[in-house]
Design a protein around this motif. Sequence first.
Motif, short mmCIF file in Angstrom:
data_model
loop_
_atom_site.label_atom_id
_atom_site.label_comp_id
_atom_site.label_asym_id
_atom_site.label_seq_id
_atom_site.Cartn_x
_atom_site.Cartn_y
_atom_site.Cartn_z
N GLY A 251 15.06 4.49 -1.49
CA GLY A 251 14.78 3.07 -1.64
C GLY A 251 13.32 2.75 -1.88
O GLY A 251 12.98 1.58 -2.10
N GLU A 252 12.45 3.77 -1.86
CA GLU A 252 11.03 3.56 -2.10
C GLU A 252 10.64 4.06 -3.49
O GLU A 252 11.27 4.96 -4.04
N SER A 253 9.58 3.49 -4.02
CA SER A 253 9.09 3.89 -5.34
C SER A 253 8.26 5.15 -5.25
O SER A 253 7.61 5.42 -4.22
N LEU A 254 8.26 5.92 -6.32
CA LEU A 254 7.37 7.08 -6.39
C LEU A 254 5.92 6.60 -6.45
O LEU A 254 5.64 5.51 -6.94
N PRO A 255 4.97 7.39 -5.93
CA PRO A 255 3.57 7.00 -5.99
C PRO A 255 3.14 6.81 -7.44
O PRO A 255 3.38 7.68 -8.29
N ALA A 256 2.52 5.67 -7.71
CA ALA A 256 2.23 5.29 -9.10
C ALA A 256 1.35 6.30 -9.82
O ALA A 256 1.61 6.66 -10.98
N GLN A 257 0.30 6.77 -9.16
CA GLN A 257 -0.63 7.68 -9.83
C GLN A 257 0.05 9.02 -10.14
O GLN A 257 -0.11 9.58 -11.22
N ALA A 258 0.83 9.53 -9.19
CA ALA A 258 1.53 10.80 -9.40
C ALA A 258 2.53 10.68 -10.54
O ALA A 258 2.65 11.58 -11.39
N TRP A 259 3.26 9.58 -10.56
CA TRP A 259 4.25 9.39 -11.62
C TRP A 259 3.58 9.25 -12.97
O TRP A 259 4.08 9.77 -13.98
#
Length: 264
Positions: free
Chosen positions: A181-189
């Motif tokens: 239910g959480e988003s992947l870390p933006a920088q890593a993605w």
Amino acid sequence: MLAELSPALIAHVQKAAKLLAAQQRICVLTGAGISAESGIPTFRDKQTGLWENYRAEDLATPNAFARDPELVWSWYQWRRQLVADKTPNPAHVALAQWQQSASNHQQLTLITQNVDDLHEQAGSTVTHLHGNLWRNRCSQCQAPYEDQAQGMSDSNIRFDESLLTCPHCDGYIRPDIVWFGESLPAQAWQTAEDAAAHCDVFISIGTSSLVYPAAGLAQLAKQNGAKIIEINPDPTPNTIVDITLAEKAGVVMPLLMKHMAELS
């Protein structure tokens, strides 16, 4: 070991080595399979011991932590104990050596869905899509909890099940893991997307390539002209894969590196 491998597999490894030796930008995505070869249970494995009546999917959620933070924290401390004595296998080592020795004409970007630090232990630079089991942060203000950001090599690591609180806001400290239910870390993605979109060859190791959004990386690479290599004892039915190496990564990767070295 070579005697145990089929001629067809060896031929496919040689084909993959020839392809890789001639390309500049390589993107590698690793999943639970590569860690399983080091003895780390996969997330989907049945729980054992005190946790056999719980499903991982029911514990690794923000709602579960809000409802019973002590239960979820205890479970992660237990998971850390399971992982603490595990070490990199030949696949981790081969990837690290490849990344470290890559010549000026080749760049290897390593992305992982795993939360252990076996890639780092082997000497790789890696981007974690799902967080890091050995790091914590505040569940309220999201500030990193630096005192607990320890790797498994730290002799002072503690597995205390008592809840910790944030020095900034008194919120409960949680593992720095991406929960359901959480988003992947933006920088890593962003790093993963950029590497997949601009690579010449995309290699999937030990992952089914069926769980999104990470599964979309291979498709993104394919759409931009990359060749796709899959290393998995149980290959997934995937029409975009160009070369399938149906064997454990710990067997394939050292052999692949050997053939690539012979071509250089």
